[in-house]
Design an enzyme around this catalytic site. Structure first.
Site, PDB file in Angstrom:
ATOM      1  N   THR A 150       0.885  -1.162   0.000  1.00  0.00           N
ATOM      2  CA  THR A 150       0.000   0.000   0.000  1.00  0.00           C
ATOM      3  C   THR A 150       0.918   1.206   0.000  1.00  0.00           C
ATOM      4  O   THR A 150       1.071   1.920   0.971  1.00  0.00           O
ATOM      5  CB  THR A 150      -0.969   0.018   1.182  1.00  0.00           C
ATOM      6  OG1 THR A 150      -1.774   1.170   1.087  1.00  0.00           O
ATOM      7  CG2 THR A 150      -0.276  -0.025   2.503  1.00  0.00           C
TER       8      THR A 150
ATOM      9  N   ASN B 112      -3.892  -1.312  13.310  1.00  0.00           N
ATOM     10  CA  ASN B 112      -4.604  -2.110  12.318  1.00  0.00           C
ATOM     11  C   ASN B 112      -5.861  -2.776  12.847  1.00  0.00           C
ATOM     12  O   ASN B 112      -6.660  -3.305  12.068  1.00  0.00           O
ATOM     13  CB  ASN B 112      -3.654  -3.166  11.732  1.00  0.00           C
ATOM     14  CG  ASN B 112      -2.653  -2.539  10.786  1.00  0.00           C
ATOM     15  OD1 ASN B 112      -2.985  -2.215   9.652  1.00  0.00           O
ATOM     16  ND2 ASN B 112      -1.430  -2.329  11.266  1.00  0.00           N
TER      17      ASN B 112
END
Length: 346
Positions: free
Chosen positions: A133, A341
């Site tokens: 990402t 996360n």
């Protein structure tokens, strides 16, 4: 956005990159493609360039559609605000969980002229090869043949951004782009020329600085880890061992906890799946030999503990089976990584 860009870069020409953060616009079906094309058309119109010369990049939560109207409403202001010192603004705007901006610049003489290479990157999690990402944009004023630029860029990516790992997870939106406008007016760089090597070295410096900055800024990271595997029969074998160590949660958590449990590294070497002669395998950490000839070295635990307490950890593995090597850069795995996360989309 990747599907659009993959087609557009085949033409070898791009004049602008339009980026949004917070929404990846991935796994959004036909509607997502329509949204990306709508943003692309609006941005190209405001920039007064052909739409096929504009690249679109997105980063953020997967599965959510772009807020097209909101983006379109702001494009005019963005275009009017463009200026020659805007690189820092662009970098800051595309950050997500990054703690700090990542910008690298090199200047030098190539082809009898001064040239500049400037790169920016964002990324802190879901970092594993074939990028992640991660968005990386490199710009240069060098005059360089398109085929030479493509070759050099892929070579440098392989040894920089494709040689890092934060968490062993790949994303959907990884993108690396290089733009060269030729305004430096240097003698044209082509693949067969010796002066292309100087350009490659400068580009490598920029990309290495950016890729290691991504690792150091890894989500929750407290340690920067360099893993060097040597003495392999093939580069592929060396790479497999390096990534087996880099992506081992047991190794990464031990390093975070400053626990010199080097047996976990040996376990990761064995788990790589390559053929090994255990009597030839060696392991050193921070220039201290801890294992060789199928036996542990006689080293005080306190010395190893001291090494693990440092911010930079060097792990060197010898396989004793050949002359190929591979290096990977990674980080530890901390409590904060889990926190970041655990609620990323909410």
């Amino acid at each position: 956005p990747l599907l659009i860009d993959a087609e557009r870069v085949k033409r070898g020409i791009a004049q602008a990159i339009f980026t949004n953060s917070g929404c990846a616009n991935a796994a959004t079906g036909k509607e997502g493609m329509t949204d990306a094309l709508a943003v692309s058309a609006a941005a190209a119109k405001q920039l007064k360039i052909p739409e096929e010369h504009l690249l679109v990049c997105s980063t953020g939560v997967i599965g959510r559609r772009l807020p097209v109207k909101k983006i379109e409403a702001g494009i005019g202001k963005l275009v009017k605000g463009l200026h020659e010192y805007g690189i820092e603004d662009a970098e800051a705007a595309m950050m997500t969980t990054d703690k700090y901006p990542k910008i690298a610049i090199r200047k030098g003489i190539v082809g009898a002229k001064d040239i500049t290479i400037c790169g920016i990157a964002k990324g802190a999690g879901m970092i594993e090869p074939n990028m992640a990402t991660l968005l990386t944009y490199v710009m240069t004023d060098a005059l360089i043949d398109a085929k030479a630029l493509n070759t050099v860029f892929h070579q440098v990516i392989d040894s920089t951004f494709n040689a890092v790992s934060v968490d062993g997870c790949m994303s959907t939106n990884d993108t690396a782009v290089i733009l060269a406008n030729g305004l430096a007016g240097n003698n044209p760089l082509e693949r067969a020329q010796a002066r292309l090597q100087r350009f490659r070295e400068m580009l490598t410096d920029v990309m290495a600085e950016l890729s290691t900055a991504v690792v150091k800024d890894g989500e929750g990271a407290t340690k920067f880890i360099t893993i060097m595997v040597e003495g392999a029969k093939s580069k592929s074998d060396a790479r497999r061992v390096a990534y087996s160590i880099a992506n081992s949660n047991l190794v990464k958590t031990a390093i975070f906890g400053e626990d010199p449990n080097w047996g976990r590294i040996l376990a990761a070497i064995g788990a790589s799946g390559i053929l090994l002669e255990k009597e030839k395998v060696s392991l050193s950490i921070g220039n201290v030999n801890v294992f060789a000839q199928d036996a542990p070295a006689n080293i005080a635990p306190a010395r190893l503990k001291e090494i693990f307490q440092g911010g930079n950890i060097d792990i060197r593995v010898g396989l004793g089976g050949g002359d190929k090597s591979y290096s990977v850069y990674t980080s530890d795995l901390s409590y904060d990584y889990v926190k970041i996360n655990a609620d990323y989309s909410t």
